[in-house]
Design an enzyme around this catalytic site. Structure first.
Site, PDB file in Angstrom:
ATOM      1  N   GLN A 273       0.822  -1.215   0.000  1.00  0.00           N
ATOM      2  CA  GLN A 273       0.000   0.000   0.000  1.00  0.00           C
ATOM      3  C   GLN A 273       0.852   1.258   0.000  1.00  0.00           C
ATOM      4  OE1 GLN A 273      -2.551   0.437   3.410  1.00  0.00           O
ATOM      5  NE2 GLN A 273      -0.858   0.588   4.839  1.00  0.00           N
ATOM      6  N   ASP A 391      -9.402   3.073  -1.923  1.00  0.00           N
ATOM      7  CA  ASP A 391      -9.814   3.423  -0.568  1.00  0.00           C
ATOM      8  C   ASP A 391     -10.690   4.677  -0.556  1.00  0.00           C
ATOM      9  OD1 ASP A 391      -9.922   3.067   2.140  1.00  0.00           O
ATOM     10  OD2 ASP A 391      -7.859   3.670   2.553  1.00  0.00           O
ATOM     11  N   GLU A 394     -15.677   8.511   1.314  1.00  0.00           N
ATOM     12  CA  GLU A 394     -16.743   8.891   2.255  1.00  0.00           C
ATOM     13  C   GLU A 394     -16.644  10.325   2.745  1.00  0.00           C
ATOM     14  OE1 GLU A 394     -14.253   6.842   3.003  1.00  0.00           O
ATOM     15  OE2 GLU A 394     -14.970   4.783   3.002  1.00  0.00           O
ATOM     16  N   ASP A 459     -12.107  -1.107   8.108  1.00  0.00           N
ATOM     17  CA  ASP A 459     -10.992  -1.069   9.060  1.00  0.00           C
ATOM     18  C   ASP A 459     -11.358  -1.635  10.421  1.00  0.00           C
ATOM     19  OD1 ASP A 459      -9.879   0.237   6.955  1.00  0.00           O
ATOM     20  OD2 ASP A 459     -10.006   2.229   7.838  1.00  0.00           O
TER      21      ASP A 459
END
Lengths: 668, 668
Positions: A273, A391, A394, A459
């Protein structure tokens, strides 16, 4: 589906059950006005509403037309009800522009159960609670009685609650055999607390509501997924083994890959990542939000990837739809004017936790294209990357943000994850890489189904807590499945480690045991790798992990069939028991067991310190995967020490020989 | 006060300021229907409301009559507005029985400040927040960011919040120079968050609303207290010294009395709350809720009291309006049928924390008389007791309770503390003991003023926390004063010690330093005496306490004048600065300093570890009580080590010689 009219009054029925009912004494729609107060802090929202007016609307006129039954609701709203087979659509046309709050009451029964509302982490059956539907951080702890939640609330406003989700969706499935979808991305709150009605609150008059029914749940999910669109199949390579999440630069990551392989763990992909660089904050290790490979940490990455490919191993990266304001891509994006602005025209920078990012305005076609081409294609796909964590999504702020399309961010906020999914999807489609590249998302919304190659459950905390630990990913997969998203997976071992809460070896292994029976196995080092248990530091753990990965790869023929079924018919890979056992009343309340397709039942051990586990089996003869022992319908306490998470298969499954092979190799 | 009409529209003004305003575009009253969900756990309430309808009511007809201006609100409510001098009364007559929610909007200005709402512990100026008005436990911690609050919430649902109070009152004073009182004991929520209106929510159509104005705040408090009734003066004996709170039986209590006296501490009263016996629970030491003296713990108490009286020392006990179900008085009360029942006629037993009590039904005249005569008179007054803590009153359950008067407990709940106060008051009145006996209460409501001889600020945590420690009792006294209750005091050293939070010597002494400048000084050992600091265990502390008590007794001539002023005119003893300095803008925001009457300013040190303290002084020349140094208007940092809590008096006070005497004896 049947509409029974009596003057202005009506009842919508399916299979003898009432779905909608309007009469003078039983209002169906309330409308009014409210003023919201939205406080966002790093993706955590505190939303309060001050409703100044709310009243039931009566039908003052009803007439049949070719378009359907047109109902006048006191000249405030015109409702057109269109019935076609087992599908009812309600179209709403607001006549009073002051209305910004809308409540629809749907009939309910005492025994009815409801599922869905996107990816729900805490509760599968939604009855007895209300569910605000607003994409946000999932919360750390998500249970006001835990210390981790309290500390997260106090220090970061981040504790969350049972309803927090990255992927909310205003859709539910009722045990009355219908699904209902509200066609709106405005803030919504579905309330399942009342005994005789569900009340669906929407912060606008929604364009429409769709209610579709089918005689059984399998048929219903086919219809639901046909409506939303279906997820493509997974790339073949995922079945080759584990995707290992490691980081720390080229040297560390590739040497951990070799270490993993040398311990007999089959690896399908290497996921770094921090391919883009890293940034250390008080939360832990974060990434450099400038989505191109980091020349110092991963020198000559494209060549490295080529070498990996020669060995049949994939390389995965990470992107999200924000760009950090000290990065190169931000500078270039700013030149192109791709960022959403404040009302005064200046860039809106969002606080992501000690660093600030521009929001790429996906409602601007030029910005969307730029991000897709410049970021997703050029910097990821073109250098050979085979997948990524897509990812976030939001954080669309709602206070002072101006969007290209002129829409209120209050309405676009929940749409953002879908736009973000589509941006990834289009990049793959246009480059012909669909079916070959895998990105996985935590955020979602209605429409994500088609555009999201894989969900990941977000998460989780690195623990066994009911509302933020291992258990939640089971509930997440099942509720997402009822919402039309049938491919889910999670960070093996969880992600969030805060306030002294750290991952144990037991947790990691229990998680891996479960993950072997999900579409994809992938590890994550978590937000604080150094303080948490890592499989590669423990030889015994690697042996155990190798076994589970091998089980996963052996399952591939069966799994592929399920994944194909999801792509073709929208039947999720992980399924609630009642999907296959409609007549089994008990099956409707089971939140933590699931059917892996029609032939296998998985009852993950989601608590610490267990050596046995209580399992419920529906009708039929079941073979315990690890021992070959036969069980019949009912509750059974079975051995469930580490490595023996309870899994059963149907004795008469056509895959029984395959399952028996697994037992011979890995059973007791 | 002036009413300006224009057809159906009107404005109510005072001194150029608008108080009420109704026009077609600016509704004044909203009405509707809601359904509450009330969850009580040991006096802690979780109250949620589901408002199904809410709409503004227009005036459809207005006519002047002899009774006043009669306004028809859409045939839903008839409002009669009666203006008489500077007092407006609004009488409401509901015409639609479905209405159970009522909202009144009162005009507001940006600069306006509001005070009151009973005894508020956290905020004095109410603007910017809303205040649910429901008598309850005050909360332990009262601040969701503290560990104590979180633990209290998790373990006992008892953490509370800024608005929790034992004494709520639907009355506020505006800086527009009016007070407004809603004549209802239903659940209410006064919302001061909006810039241009206050919204007063009441869970019924209230009988009336009273708005009375005066040119200055002193005059306004006179009017307000004339309306509610005024507290009687304190008994003479309180000024003799400290009331010591000790317990543990006859021997221990009386020997601690002797020890206290032998260390030079003047004692006015010995308060043994466990005169009735004790009960140990997980919370700490509790009492035997059977209100008669405990023959084993306090043998021959009446004789002991006689002996005390001979020495000029009073004896105080403890009672509350509940009777434990394993006690003798409960048995006798049950024979008489004095307890409120469930709908099925069985006794309603309330959980008070590991023991259960009957609720004496004060709406039943026979039960009221019985409790007053049998308990208050016979078992307390008649054995020579000179006062008591008249505890509780907040626990009237609302779910399944049937009252003698047939009223809903939702409406009687907030009235209960007043009935309880009156029961004590009547007992004194009938026995001629008023002015001689002192009871002190934490619970209250509109009307308590007249019936409550002294407030005590409830159960503070034994710490310096802003929302539950020493600071709160200052805010409590000031807000109660603005609500018409001008005699307040508190447990020196606080009460609640939970989750490792224990009292320090510093806290005890800071509290005592402040208490010397309040109407009454009284100590409390707290809920866990053995784990907390007690003055009698520390010789140095006793010396320091003796000094503060001596200061208090020396102040008596001044204090008596203030107490008389409160009894005659309703001017509270502890006063916000603006009461005497209306033109000083800064004075309106001061929450933690107060005027002790017109001539003295007290700025208690409410934080730990201070050696100096910032003080604001209004117009005038001020003499520092301890040093004699002179200060002028403005902010000053003054020495404030232990023992030197900042106190100032006006240079030209007629009591200056008295204050100078205090300095000579106890100053630096």
């Amino acid at each position: 589906m049947k509409l029974i009219r009596n003057g202005n009054e009506f009842i919508l029925k399916y299979g003898g059950e009432t779905i909608l009912e309007y009469s003078k004494d039983r209002p169906m729609i309330y409308a009014g006005r409210g003023k919201e107060d939205v406080d966002m802090y790093r993706g955590n929202y505190k939303i309060e509403d001050y409703v100044t007016t709310r009243r039931p609307l009566s039908v003052t006129d009803a007439r049949e037309t070719q378009e359907g039954l047109i109902l006048n609701l006191e000249d405030e709203i015109i409702l057109t009800l269109k019935l076609s087979g087992d599908c009812a659509e309600l179209f709403f046309e607001p006549k009073n522009p002051d209305i910004n709050r809308f409540w629809l009451r749907v009939n309910a029964d005492d025994n009815e159960k409801c599922y869905g509302c996107g990816e729900q982490m805490s509760y599968f059956n939604l009855r007895g609670r209300h569910f605000p539907l607003w994409t946000s951080e999932p919360g750390v702890g998500r249970d006001k009685t835990t210390y981790v939640t309290w500390r997260s609330d106090v220090e970061n406003k981040a504790g969350g609650d049972y309803y927090n989700t990255n992927y909310p969706q205003p859709t539910f499935v009722s045990t009355k055999h219908y699904y209902l979808h509200v066609n709106s991305t405005a803030y919504a709150d579905f309330d399942f607390r009342n005994p005789d009605f569900h009340e669906l609150q929407v912060w606008e008059v929604p364009a429409s509501v769709r209610i579709e029914a089918a005689p059984d749940f399998i048929g219903l999910l086919e219809k639901e997924s046909a409506f939303f669109g279906r997820q493509p199949e997974l790339p073949e390579w995922v079945y080759n083994g584990l995707i290992i999440g490691v980081q720390g630069g080229d040297e560390r990551s590739f040497s951990l890959l070799e270490k993993t392989i040398s311990h007999g763990i089959k690896v399908s992909g290497l996921w770094c990542q921090d391919w883009c660089g890293k940034r250390v904050t008080s939360f832990g290790k974060r990434l450099q939000w400038d989505w191109q490979y980091h020349r110092e940490m991963y020198p000559e990455l494209p060549k490295r990837i080529e070498k990996l490919h020669e060995r049949g191993i994939k390389f995965l990266g990470y992107i999200n739809p924000y760009l950090v304001n000290d990065g190169e891509l931000y500078r270039r994006g700013k030149e192109k004017g791709v960022f959403a602005t404040k009302a005064d025209g200046s860039d809106y920078l969002v606080d992501f936790g000690e660093f600030y990012c521009g929001v790429v305005d996906f409602t601007n076609p030029a910005a969307y294209e730029w991000f897709k081409d410049e970021v997703v294609k050029k910097h990821s796909l073109d250098i050979g990357i085979d997948g990524w964590m897509a990812d976030f999504g939001e954080y669309l702020p709602t206070d002072d943000l101006v969007l290209y399309n002129g829409e209120s961010p209050m309405k676009e906020h929940n749409r953002w994850p879908v736009l973000w999914a589509k941006c990834n999807y289009d990049a793959l489609k246009e480059t012909g890489r669909l079916g070959d590249v895998l990105y996985f998302m935590r955020a979602g919304g209605a429409g994500s189904q088609k555009y999201c190659t894989l969900l990941w459950a977000g998460d989780q905390s690195v623990d066994f807590s009911i509302h933020d630990g291992l258990a939640t990913v089971i509930c997440a997969a099942l509720s997402a499945g009822m919402s039309g998203c049938g491919l889910s997976h999670s960070d093996i071992g969880g992600y969030t480690s805060l306030f002294g809460n750290t991952r144990t070896k037991e947790l990691f292994l229990r998680w891996a045991e479960m993950a072997a029976f999900t579409p994809v196995m992938r590890t994550h080092e978590g937000n604080r790798p150094d303080e948490n248990f890592q499989y590669y530091d423990d030889t015994d753990c690697m042996e155990r992990l190798a076994r589970m990965v091998d089980v996963y790869t052996m399952l591939a023929p069966y799994m592929k069939k399920l994944v194909a079924e999801n792509a073709e018919r929208g039947i999720p890979v992980q399924r609630p028991l009642f999907l296959h056992y409609e007549n089994d009343e008990k099956s409707y309340d089971i939140r933590y067991e699931y059917m892996l397709g029609p032939d296998m039942l998985v009852a993950p051990v989601y608590l610490a310190g267990q050596i046995q586990w209580e399992v419920y089996l529906p009708e039929g003869s079941w073979i315990h995967l690890w021992t070959g022992e036969e069980y019949e319908k009912g509750s059974h306490t079975v051995p469930a020490g580490l490595g023996d998470t309870p899994v059963f298969y149907k004795k008469d499954s056509q895959y029984a020989p395959l399952f028996a092979d697994i037992r011979r190799k890995h059973g007791k």
